[in-house]
Design a protein around this motif. Sequence first.
Motif, PDB file in Angstrom:
ATOM      1  N   UNK A   1      59.779   5.803  20.147  1.00 29.18           N
ATOM      2  CA  UNK A   1      59.508   6.178  21.534  1.00 29.18           C
ATOM      3  C   UNK A   1      58.673   7.456  21.648  1.00 29.18           C
ATOM      4  N   UNK A   2      59.111   8.503  20.954  1.00 32.17           N
ATOM      5  CA  UNK A   2      58.455   9.809  21.056  1.00 32.17           C
ATOM      6  C   UNK A   2      56.956   9.726  20.853  1.00 32.17           C
TER       7      UNK A   2
ATOM      8  N   UNK B   1      55.116   7.204  23.480  1.00 29.59           N
ATOM      9  CA  UNK B   1      55.112   7.752  24.842  1.00 29.59           C
ATOM     10  C   UNK B   1      54.093   8.877  24.993  1.00 29.59           C
ATOM     11  N   UNK B   2      53.874   9.624  23.921  1.00 29.60           N
ATOM     12  CA  UNK B   2      52.916  10.722  23.993  1.00 29.60           C
ATOM     13  C   UNK B   2      51.490  10.314  23.660  1.00 29.60           C
TER      14      UNK B   2
ATOM     15  N   UNK C   1      50.233   6.788  24.334  1.00 24.54           N
ATOM     16  CA  UNK C   1      49.690   5.596  24.986  1.00 24.54           C
ATOM     17  C   UNK C   1      49.186   5.862  26.404  1.00 24.54           C
TER      18      UNK C   1
ATOM     19  N   UNK D   1      61.652   0.541  29.233  1.00 28.37           N
ATOM     20  CA  UNK D   1      62.844   0.928  29.994  1.00 28.37           C
ATOM     21  C   UNK D   1      62.632   2.237  30.737  1.00 28.37           C
ATOM     22  N   UNK D   2      62.027   3.200  30.047  1.00 31.58           N
ATOM     23  CA  UNK D   2      61.814   4.488  30.707  1.00 31.58           C
ATOM     24  C   UNK D   2      60.901   4.329  31.913  1.00 31.58           C
TER      25      UNK D   2
ATOM     26  N   UNK E   1      62.416   2.635  34.888  1.00 25.18           N
ATOM     27  CA  UNK E   1      63.545   3.286  35.541  1.00 25.18           C
ATOM     28  C   UNK E   1      63.136   4.545  36.266  1.00 25.18           C
ATOM     29  N   UNK E   2      62.186   5.295  35.678  1.00 27.41           N
ATOM     30  CA  UNK E   2      61.958   6.634  36.210  1.00 27.41           C
ATOM     31  C   UNK E   2      60.562   6.923  36.707  1.00 27.41           C
TER      32      UNK E   2
ATOM     33  N   UNK F   1      68.877  -0.286  37.903  1.00 26.75           N
ATOM     34  CA  UNK F   1      69.581   0.202  36.724  1.00 26.75           C
ATOM     35  C   UNK F   1      70.366  -0.885  35.990  1.00 26.75           C
TER      36      UNK F   1
ATOM     37  N   UNK G   1      67.895  -2.776  33.722  1.00 26.95           N
ATOM     38  CA  UNK G   1      67.438  -1.940  32.613  1.00 26.95           C
ATOM     39  C   UNK G   1      68.565  -1.763  31.587  1.00 26.95           C
ATOM     40  N   UNK G   2      69.803  -1.624  32.071  1.00 24.79           N
ATOM     41  CA  UNK G   2      70.929  -1.507  31.136  1.00 24.79           C
ATOM     42  C   UNK G   2      71.071  -2.776  30.305  1.00 24.79           C
TER      43      UNK G   2
END
Lengths: 306, 305
Positions: free
Chosen positions: B236-237, B240-241, B243, B258-259, B262-263, B271, B274-275
């Motif tokens: 993820x890290x 996400x930084x 793409x 998911x991130x 959701x946000x 939610x 996503x869960x």
Amino acid sequence: MAEPTVLSQPAGNALSEEQRLATRGKSKADLLLHALFIIASICALFPFYTVLISSFGTPTGLIWPTTFTLEGYDQIIKYGVGRAFTVSAVVTLVGTFMSLFLTTIAAYALSKKAMPGWKYIMSFIIFTMFFGGGLIPYYLTVKGVGLMNSYWVMILPSAVNTFYIWIMLSFFREFPASLEESAKIDGAGDFSILMRIVIPTSMPVIASISLFYAVDRWNDWYTPMLFLTDADKYPMQLMLRNMLTSISQILSMNNGVSAIDQSKVKIPQDSLKMAAIMVTSLPIMAVYPFLQKYFAKGVMIGSIKG
Amino acid sequence: MKGSLLWKRIVQYRMFYLLLLPIVVYYLVFAYIPMYGVTLSFKKFMFNKGILGSPWVGLDNFHYIFRYSDFWTAFRNTIVISIGRLLIEFPMAIIVALLLNEIAGSKLKKLYQTVFTFPHFLSWVVLGGILVNILGNTGAVQLVFTHLGFGELSLLSDSDTFRGLLYTSNIWKEAGWGAIIYLAAIAGISPELYEAAYMDGANRWKQMLHITWPSINGIVAMMLILAVSGIMNGGFDQIFNMYSPAVYNVADILDTFMYRLSFSGRVNLGFGIITAVGLFKSVISLALLVIANYLVKRMGQEGLM
């Protein structure tokens, strides 16, 4: 005449480094390996070098520094880097101290295998390494505990790391039991054994673990991104992320703008971003030579003894 | 009688229970309550009612995600990227360790190791920023390519090159660090083994093959189990930084999916749904861990559990 040769033999069976190397034979392969590693090292460091020179105002893309200006650094100070840096520093200090304390006492207690219920407590902890609730339940829990938008959110939810407990635990298990027993006969309580004997003799592992925690804290951007709504509370990493995301937007919409035009327009902004990258990595660069020695030790303790 | 003996031992260990109390509370709150929260996968989440009060909906959330095409894109990318990492990134640390070991005794070895482990300590935010700086439209790499007559490249926003870049940059960050664990194992090998092999006429390649490799393959197996169980994570890290919307089709993994949904997205799936994605992911990870552990044990290596 023959005597000096005899004297130069090393004592005992241990082979000297030179002899060990001799058993491998010398060949052109050594030269080839060094050439390979030197090229790889240059490739590894080149990106940092370009950031360093562009933080002093050289337009990105140029390989030789053409300018020297502190404008980028000047701008990030105005941008509020001081505040973000302080947040990061305090969170790292307080968080590391707390994590270290909790990890040490827990690992010490868990090293007592004879403790009734040890197996259950251990499974209770290890299970969390293999299964988790996932993003949303975690988010709702942290929010439910009331940590939303609080500085503590960067410290409490990640207070202990199961893997680090495990490393420290395997170290404590190697601790000679006789030492503790003799201290007990001399009248020391469990707590003073921990404080006066176990901790002082475990400094190598404690140092490695505290550095693990400190780097994790300093580099954390995800937790604050999830839980901080107030930009005044942002740590360095998150502030940097927000500054950089505008770049990826430019990247995905760049059609029609030529490279030269962009660099002309963006010189001050680029040096600002590069200066921010430098400042964010500064603490790690400063302690790195010291770090590396301890980190390597920490990994080895975890892998070999564990 | 037996009961009172147990009680005596518990009293004897009272200090240690007290020492464990804080982390037991910690795990209860931050690990086990979220685990209970996975029940949300079977509920329709309502903000005003919380996890407990939200109504049950059975398998509706799962039916929904299995019909959602972006979910399958993310699922496929997660698997493809992770397998790519296993094939390309995983061996690199071993190769670095074996090669570094071959130049033992040199002061330069320490220097190379220092250089190669350095990027590990920086966050993906920092490294992502650095990568954009050299790979972007005005970066050094573009400049070189322009000189060679290749014209405009956009490596970071091109679906064909993005994954290659993911692997390469993660090797840059982690290969040197990953090598440490293998180097530690190699350091434990008795030098006399090498000497004996040398006497028997084994050259360096044969020494590596018959002495160094057999002594690290146990650790390689263990690291492989961990890597396989992490297949559903994909990194993820890093992604996400690095793409951007232009490469979502090849780079969006379950975690970033998911991130985003959701946000930060315009689409909000809710939610509960996503869960369900998260639970789906966790269950597969757990199963992979168990399978990998079983296979490694069958091959005669020491497993994790």
